[in-house]
Design an enzyme around this catalytic site. Structure first.
Site, PDB file in Angstrom:
ATOM      1  N   ASP A 199      26.566  13.950  64.175  1.00 43.48           N
ATOM      2  CA  ASP A 199      25.625  14.371  62.443  1.00 43.48           C
ATOM      3  C   ASP A 199      25.619  12.537  61.805  1.00 43.48           C
ATOM      4  OD1 ASP A 199      27.288  14.802  59.997  1.00 43.48           O
ATOM      5  OD2 ASP A 199      28.183  14.977  62.185  1.00 43.48           O
TER       6      ASP A 199
ATOM      7  N   ASP B 126      32.204  19.346  63.226  1.00 40.52           N
ATOM      8  CA  ASP B 126      31.493  19.425  61.989  1.00 40.52           C
ATOM      9  C   ASP B 126      30.454  18.775  61.337  1.00 40.52           C
ATOM     10  OD1 ASP B 126      34.827  20.519  60.589  1.00 40.52           O
ATOM     11  OD2 ASP B 126      35.169  18.588  61.560  1.00 40.52           O
TER      12      ASP B 126
ATOM     13  N   ASP C 260      29.385  15.974  68.438  1.00 42.43           N
ATOM     14  CA  ASP C 260      30.376  16.450  66.747  1.00 42.43           C
ATOM     15  C   ASP C 260      30.897  17.457  66.803  1.00 42.43           C
ATOM     16  OD1 ASP C 260      31.970  15.228  65.351  1.00 42.43           O
ATOM     17  OD2 ASP C 260      30.028  15.659  64.197  1.00 42.43           O
TER      18      ASP C 260
END
Length: 272
Positions: A182, A21, A19
């Site tokens: 995240d 961001d 991922d």
């Protein structure tokens, strides 16, 4: 014991999908500026950094709707207002990434993985038009062979479509693949694809501990994946990984390329 030693029995995965961001970069400060610009132009109170931090992770359209609702639940937001807000937000966010930073340990880990010949891909819900400029500014683009934006394909995370697509392109089975993210959508996408997920504790998960989503592992520094943790000269037993040549190092998966893939699959099915 490192993450790789725990998850892959002393070997490296063939493919690691990341991922963006909240995993590799902290982009919330710039996203917050764009959100507050949008809200101000619409005559609404600005949201501020911490509110935006709790809202990110599901793509720009959802972020804008949450900002307009001033809540994670955006079901009551008018569609026309959301479209207007999204247009303002996209214009504001495209201007610059002055406050976005790369998290500690990210560059070192990506360099080490590249050195070891591991294939890497980026799968983000960030709109495609913003991904390449941000990667260029952060000097991260060269590490990824495949880059998939949030509007590249018809589906975005937590749908696993992008993960399946990249694994197919890399020739990597789920058992030799890893997703690093995240948020809840990252963990859900990985589980749906049958891929182990390592989650970063410092990212964006709407204010909830990412451990609640039961990823395979939670770490607070990307370098903890590596044998010896912070020892960048560590070696590890590799499966048969082919080091990608420099001329084929990056394939940005755009909407145009994705449509070509869809058409090719349709032709193949028709002939079959």
């Amino acid at each position: 014991m490192s993450g790789f030693e725990q998850l892959f029995a002393g070997k490296l995965p063939k493919l690691i999908m990341f991922d963006l961001d909240g995993t590799l970069v902290d982009s919330v400060p710039d996203l917050a500026v764009a959100v507050d610009t949008m809200l101000a132009e619409l005559g609404r109170p600005i949201a501020g950094l911490e509110s935006v931090r709790a809202w990110v992770g599901n793509g720009a359209p959802v972020l804008v709707r949450r900002a307009l609702a001033n809540n994670l639940d955006h079901s009551g937001v008018d569609d026309a207002l959301a479209e207007q807000g999204l247009e303002i937000f996209m214009r504001a966010y495209a201007q610059k990434h002055e406050f976005t930073v790369v998290y500690p340990g990210v560059r070192e880990t990506l360099k080490w993985l590249q050195k070891m010949g591991v294939e890497m891909a980026l799968i983000t819900n960030k709109p495609e038009r913003f991904v390449a400029p941000l990667l260029d500014e952060m000097k991260l683009g060269r590490f990824f062979r495949w880059i998939v934006g949030g509007d590249t394909m018809p589906q975005k995370k937590p749908d696993p479509a992008a993960l399946f697509f990249v694994m197919k392109m890399a020739g990597a089975p789920a058992s030799q693949s890893l997703f690093v993210g995240d948020s809840r959508s990252d963990v859900q996408a990985a589980k749906a694809a049958g891929v182990a997920c390592v989650a970063l504790s410092y990212g964006y998960n709407h204010g909830r501990p990412i451990a609640e989503e039961n990823p395979a592992m939670v770490i607070d520094d990307l370098r903890k994946l590596i044998p010896g943790c912070l020892d960048m000269d560590a070696e590890i037993l590799l499966p048969d990984i082919k080091r990608p040549s420099s001329r084929e190092s990056i394939v940005v998966v755009t909407r145009k390329l994705w449509m070509k893939v869809i058409k090719a699959l349709a032709r193949w099915r028709w002939r079959a």
